[in-house]
Design a protein around this motif. Structure first.
Motif, PDB file in Angstrom:
ATOM      1  N   THR A   1       0.944  -1.300  -0.063  1.00  0.00           N
ATOM      2  CA  THR A   1      -0.029  -0.264   0.127  1.00  0.00           C
ATOM      3  C   THR A   1       1.129   0.784   0.047  1.00  0.00           C
ATOM      4  OG1 THR A   1      -1.818  -1.327   0.811  1.00  0.00           O
ATOM      5  CG2 THR A   1      -1.477   1.342   1.430  1.00  0.00           C
ATOM      6  N   ARG A   2       2.002   1.509   0.411  1.00  0.00           N
ATOM      7  CA  ARG A   2       2.852   2.287   0.342  1.00  0.00           C
ATOM      8  C   ARG A   2       4.009   2.656  -0.264  1.00  0.00           C
ATOM      9  NH1 ARG A   2       7.000   1.569   5.927  1.00  0.00           N
ATOM     10  NH2 ARG A   2       8.668   0.989   4.268  1.00  0.00           N
ATOM     11  N   GLY A   3       3.866   1.668  -1.802  1.00  0.00           N
ATOM     12  CA  GLY A   3       4.505   1.841  -2.160  1.00  0.00           C
ATOM     13  C   GLY A   3       5.147   0.679  -2.792  1.00  0.00           C
ATOM     14  N   ASP A   4       5.350   0.060  -1.969  1.00  0.00           N
ATOM     15  CA  ASP A   4       7.087  -1.035  -1.858  1.00  0.00           C
ATOM     16  C   ASP A   4       6.917  -2.493  -2.672  1.00  0.00           C
ATOM     17  OD1 ASP A   4       9.588   0.315   0.234  1.00  0.00           O
ATOM     18  OD2 ASP A   4       7.753  -0.087   1.455  1.00  0.00           O
ATOM     19  N   ALA A   5       7.564  -2.443  -3.465  1.00  0.00           N
ATOM     20  CA  ALA A   5       8.206  -4.034  -3.775  1.00  0.00           C
ATOM     21  C   ALA A   5       8.668  -5.556  -2.625  1.00  0.00           C
ATOM     22  CB  ALA A   5       8.910  -4.462  -5.107  1.00  0.00           C
ATOM     23  N   VAL A   6       7.677  -5.961  -2.587  1.00  0.00           N
ATOM     24  CA  VAL A   6       7.844  -7.198  -1.585  1.00  0.00           C
ATOM     25  C   VAL A   6       8.111  -8.603  -2.600  1.00  0.00           C
ATOM     26  CG1 VAL A   6       6.604  -8.145   0.175  1.00  0.00           C
ATOM     27  CG2 VAL A   6       5.955  -5.728   0.289  1.00  0.00           C
ATOM     28  N   VAL A   7       8.776  -9.638  -1.268  1.00  0.00           N
ATOM     29  CA  VAL A   7       9.086 -10.963  -1.823  1.00  0.00           C
ATOM     30  C   VAL A   7       7.887 -11.524  -0.647  1.00  0.00           C
ATOM     31  CG1 VAL A   7      10.764 -12.679  -2.237  1.00  0.00           C
ATOM     32  CG2 VAL A   7      11.302 -10.269  -3.331  1.00  0.00           C
ATOM     33  N   ALA A   8       7.042 -12.595  -1.033  1.00  0.00           N
ATOM     34  CA  ALA A   8       6.558 -12.838   0.313  1.00  0.00           C
ATOM     35  C   ALA A   8       6.491 -14.599   0.170  1.00  0.00           C
ATOM     36  CB  ALA A   8       4.868 -12.697   0.303  1.00  0.00           C
ATOM     37  N   THR A   9       7.280 -14.774   1.126  1.00  0.00           N
ATOM     38  CA  THR A   9       8.258 -15.982   1.241  1.00  0.00           C
ATOM     39  C   THR A   9       7.353 -17.041   2.756  1.00  0.00           C
ATOM     40  OG1 THR A   9       9.301 -17.759   1.046  1.00  0.00           O
ATOM     41  CG2 THR A   9      10.106 -15.971   3.207  1.00  0.00           C
ATOM     42  N   ASP A  10       7.078 -17.620   2.638  1.00  0.00           N
ATOM     43  CA  ASP A  10       6.169 -18.812   3.888  1.00  0.00           C
ATOM     44  C   ASP A  10       6.679 -20.484   3.334  1.00  0.00           C
ATOM     45  OD1 ASP A  10       5.039 -19.596   6.067  1.00  0.00           O
ATOM     46  OD2 ASP A  10       4.115 -17.628   5.978  1.00  0.00           O
ATOM     47  N   ILE A  11       6.147 -21.267   3.930  1.00  0.00           N
ATOM     48  CA  ILE A  11       6.845 -22.316   3.978  1.00  0.00           C
ATOM     49  C   ILE A  11       5.956 -23.332   2.937  1.00  0.00           C
ATOM     50  CG2 ILE A  11       5.801 -23.894   5.428  1.00  0.00           C
ATOM     51  CD1 ILE A  11       7.722 -25.491   5.837  1.00  0.00           C
ATOM     52  N   ASN A  12       4.259 -22.605   3.041  1.00  0.00           N
ATOM     53  CA  ASN A  12       3.329 -22.622   1.328  1.00  0.00           C
ATOM     54  C   ASN A  12       2.802 -21.631   2.122  1.00  0.00           C
ATOM     55  OD1 ASN A  12       3.429 -25.499   1.621  1.00  0.00           O
ATOM     56  ND2 ASN A  12       3.096 -25.273   4.007  1.00  0.00           N
ATOM     57  N   VAL A  13       3.104 -21.049   0.278  1.00  0.00           N
ATOM     58  CA  VAL A  13       1.931 -19.754   0.260  1.00  0.00           C
ATOM     59  C   VAL A  13       0.764 -20.143  -0.126  1.00  0.00           C
ATOM     60  CG1 VAL A  13       1.641 -17.926  -1.462  1.00  0.00           C
ATOM     61  CG2 VAL A  13       3.850 -19.098  -1.807  1.00  0.00           C
ATOM     62  N   SER A  14      -0.193 -19.229   0.784  1.00  0.00           N
ATOM     63  CA  SER A  14      -2.009 -19.268   1.420  1.00  0.00           C
ATOM     64  C   SER A  14      -1.973 -18.991  -0.235  1.00  0.00           C
ATOM     65  CB  SER A  14      -2.372 -18.539   2.062  1.00  0.00           C
ATOM     66  OG  SER A  14      -1.493 -16.607   1.637  1.00  0.00           O
ATOM     67  N   PRO A  15      -3.607 -19.395   0.191  1.00  0.00           N
ATOM     68  CA  PRO A  15      -3.988 -19.019  -1.766  1.00  0.00           C
ATOM     69  C   PRO A  15      -3.982 -16.870  -1.492  1.00  0.00           C
ATOM     70  CG  PRO A  15      -5.662 -20.987  -0.165  1.00  0.00           C
ATOM     71  CD  PRO A  15      -4.396 -20.249   0.439  1.00  0.00           C
ATOM     72  N   ALA A  16      -4.730 -16.695  -0.402  1.00  0.00           N
ATOM     73  CA  ALA A  16      -4.544 -15.251  -0.501  1.00  0.00           C
ATOM     74  C   ALA A  16      -3.181 -14.744  -1.460  1.00  0.00           C
ATOM     75  CB  ALA A  16      -5.063 -14.976   1.290  1.00  0.00           C
ATOM     76  N   ILE A  17      -2.206 -14.971  -0.738  1.00  0.00           N
ATOM     77  CA  ILE A  17      -1.374 -14.354  -1.200  1.00  0.00           C
ATOM     78  C   ILE A  17      -1.123 -14.702  -2.188  1.00  0.00           C
ATOM     79  CG2 ILE A  17       1.455 -14.155  -1.168  1.00  0.00           C
ATOM     80  CD1 ILE A  17       0.443 -12.515   1.226  1.00  0.00           C
ATOM     81  N   ALA A  18      -1.268 -15.980  -3.027  1.00  0.00           N
ATOM     82  CA  ALA A  18      -1.029 -16.241  -4.855  1.00  0.00           C
ATOM     83  C   ALA A  18      -1.775 -15.605  -4.988  1.00  0.00           C
ATOM     84  CB  ALA A  18      -1.522 -17.691  -4.362  1.00  0.00           C
ATOM     85  N   ALA A  19      -3.163 -15.166  -5.077  1.00  0.00           N
ATOM     86  CA  ALA A  19      -4.190 -14.477  -5.527  1.00  0.00           C
ATOM     87  C   ALA A  19      -3.512 -12.743  -5.275  1.00  0.00           C
ATOM     88  CB  ALA A  19      -5.245 -14.259  -4.726  1.00  0.00           C
ATOM     89  N   LEU A  20      -2.821 -12.358  -4.424  1.00  0.00           N
ATOM     90  CA  LEU A  20      -2.226 -10.696  -4.444  1.00  0.00           C
ATOM     91  C   LEU A  20      -1.131 -10.724  -5.838  1.00  0.00           C
ATOM     92  CD1 LEU A  20      -2.830  -8.433  -3.175  1.00  0.00           C
ATOM     93  CD2 LEU A  20      -1.147  -9.114  -0.972  1.00  0.00           C
ATOM     94  N   ALA A  21      -0.655 -12.076  -5.421  1.00  0.00           N
ATOM     95  CA  ALA A  21       0.236 -11.523  -6.325  1.00  0.00           C
ATOM     96  C   ALA A  21       0.257 -11.407  -7.751  1.00  0.00           C
ATOM     97  CB  ALA A  21       1.375 -12.935  -5.987  1.00  0.00           C
ATOM     98  N   THR A  22      -1.425 -12.498  -8.087  1.00  0.00           N
ATOM     99  CA  THR A  22      -1.317 -12.735  -9.610  1.00  0.00           C
ATOM    100  C   THR A  22      -2.302 -11.277 -10.449  1.00  0.00           C
ATOM    101  OG1 THR A  22      -3.378 -11.887  -9.099  1.00  0.00           O
ATOM    102  CG2 THR A  22      -1.925 -14.959  -9.387  1.00  0.00           C
ATOM    103  N   ARG A  23      -2.146 -10.276  -8.964  1.00  0.00           N
ATOM    104  CA  ARG A  23      -3.008  -8.560  -9.012  1.00  0.00           C
ATOM    105  C   ARG A  23      -2.466  -7.695  -8.880  1.00  0.00           C
ATOM    106  NH1 ARG A  23      -6.800 -10.776  -5.806  1.00  0.00           N
ATOM    107  NH2 ARG A  23      -6.883  -9.400  -4.020  1.00  0.00           N
ATOM    108  N   GLU A  24      -0.921  -8.080  -8.312  1.00  0.00           N
ATOM    109  CA  GLU A  24      -0.089  -6.415  -7.498  1.00  0.00           C
ATOM    110  C   GLU A  24       1.323  -7.157  -8.122  1.00  0.00           C
ATOM    111  OE1 GLU A  24       1.812  -4.427  -6.988  1.00  0.00           O
ATOM    112  OE2 GLU A  24      -0.577  -4.206  -5.758  1.00  0.00           O
TER     113      GLU A  24
END
Length: 321
Positions: free
Chosen positions: A24-47
């Protein structure tokens, strides 16, 4: 100036909120977890500024590939086995995730020239509070597996800071709450029972006083620590500075929901999950965070409870019947 921030534990409740706030504030983000949640995966397709990567911090080669492939500018380390009860149930896995995972992260930072990490720590590192309000210099004598592993991660960060020039900054928060809290504990149990129109009685711990911090304030404090150009200290209490009792929390729910009947008894000390004895709690002194970071909590208990109720009501009303 926008940066690329690696967020560990990004599919978790707090981690996902950190990811959303950074975007929201304009940074680029590398989001990591042992399993990527459906919510984060869906957000990555839009952002376009979000990259989601599955990686296990306990696996050294995966952590190194993460840094080599994505070259972050800094890290927010939210990955952990969280909670006193869960950590007590799986102590070996907790040590692997919370301690070994942190060491792998620090070592990969060292080898890839990444200096700053904000580690989401906890009041559990203090153990029993020796006074009603404590600051960051309070002795750290954890009484739980969770607190012990988080303190170990803090100390390994200090070694890497001293020996390798890293900036390992520890944000010690307290009982974080808010919408969609994944663990079945108060105030979630209070709120959900009240919204169903059901009475709820917790038999013990009514007089336990504990600093409870709304999730948005926790995220704000972590980002202030991330952004500060130069740190004098390596630890900050990020909470509210006051400690309502569990009975106060029940009353906040009762005030916010007409007809709610949430009660808490006095029969003995509070047990996490009904089985693990709580350390003595209190309030976290946030003077250092105010002075050094410009941190100011926006949510007192009543406002935070009301925000939680509104989001929970919306979720319950939209759920399939």
């Amino acid at each position: 100036m926008p940066k690329k921030i690696l967020v560990t534990g990004a599919s978790g409740w707090l981690g996902s909120k950190i990811v959303e706030t950074l975007l929201t504030r304009g940074d680029a983000v590398v989001a990591t977890d042992i399993n990527v949640s459906p919510a984060i995966a869906a957000l990555a397709t839009r952002e376009q500024r979000l990259t989601a990567v599955a990686a296990d911090l306990g696996e050294w080669h995966q952590v190194m590939r993460l840094f080599e492939a994505h070259r972050p500018d800094a890290v927010i380390h939210a990955a952990a086995i969280v909670g006193v009860v869960q950590a007590a149930d799986i102590p070996i896995k907790t040590q692997r995730v919370n301690v070994e995972g942190s060491i792998n992260l620090f070592e990969a930072m060292r080898l890839n020239g990444v200096k700053r990490v904000v580690h989401i720590s906890t009041e559990e590192t203090y153990g029993d509070f020796l006074s009603p309000v404590i600051d960051e210099e309070h002795p750290q004598k954890p009484l739980s597996t969770y607190g012990l592993t988080k303190l170990a991660a803090e100390h390994f960060g200090r070694v890497y800071s001293r020996d390798h020039g890293l900036e390992c900054i520890n944000v010690r928060t307290c009982w974080v709450y808010g919408p969609h809290l994944p663990r079945l504990r108060m105030p979630r149990t209070f709120v959900e029972a009240a919204l169903r129109g059901e009475p709820f009685h917790q038999p013990d711990g009514g007089n336990l006083a504990v600093d409870q911090v709304y999730i948005d304030d926790t995220v704000a404090g972590a980002l202030l620590a991330l952004d500060k150009p130069k740190h004098t200290y390596d630890a900050y209490n990020i909470a509210t500075g006051v400690a309502p009792t569990l009975r106060d929390t029940a009353e906040a729910v009762n005030r916010a929901i007409p007809g709610a009947k949430i009660t808490v008894g006095d029969s003995g000390p509070y047990h996490h999950g009904g089985k693990v004895l709580s350390a003595v709690k209190g309030a976290l002194d946030i003077s250092r965070a105010r002075t050094e970071l410009g941190y100011e909590p926006r949510y007192d208990l009543q406002r935070g409870i009301e925000a939680t109720i509104a989001a929970t009501r919306e979720r319950m009303n939209s759920a399939p019947s």
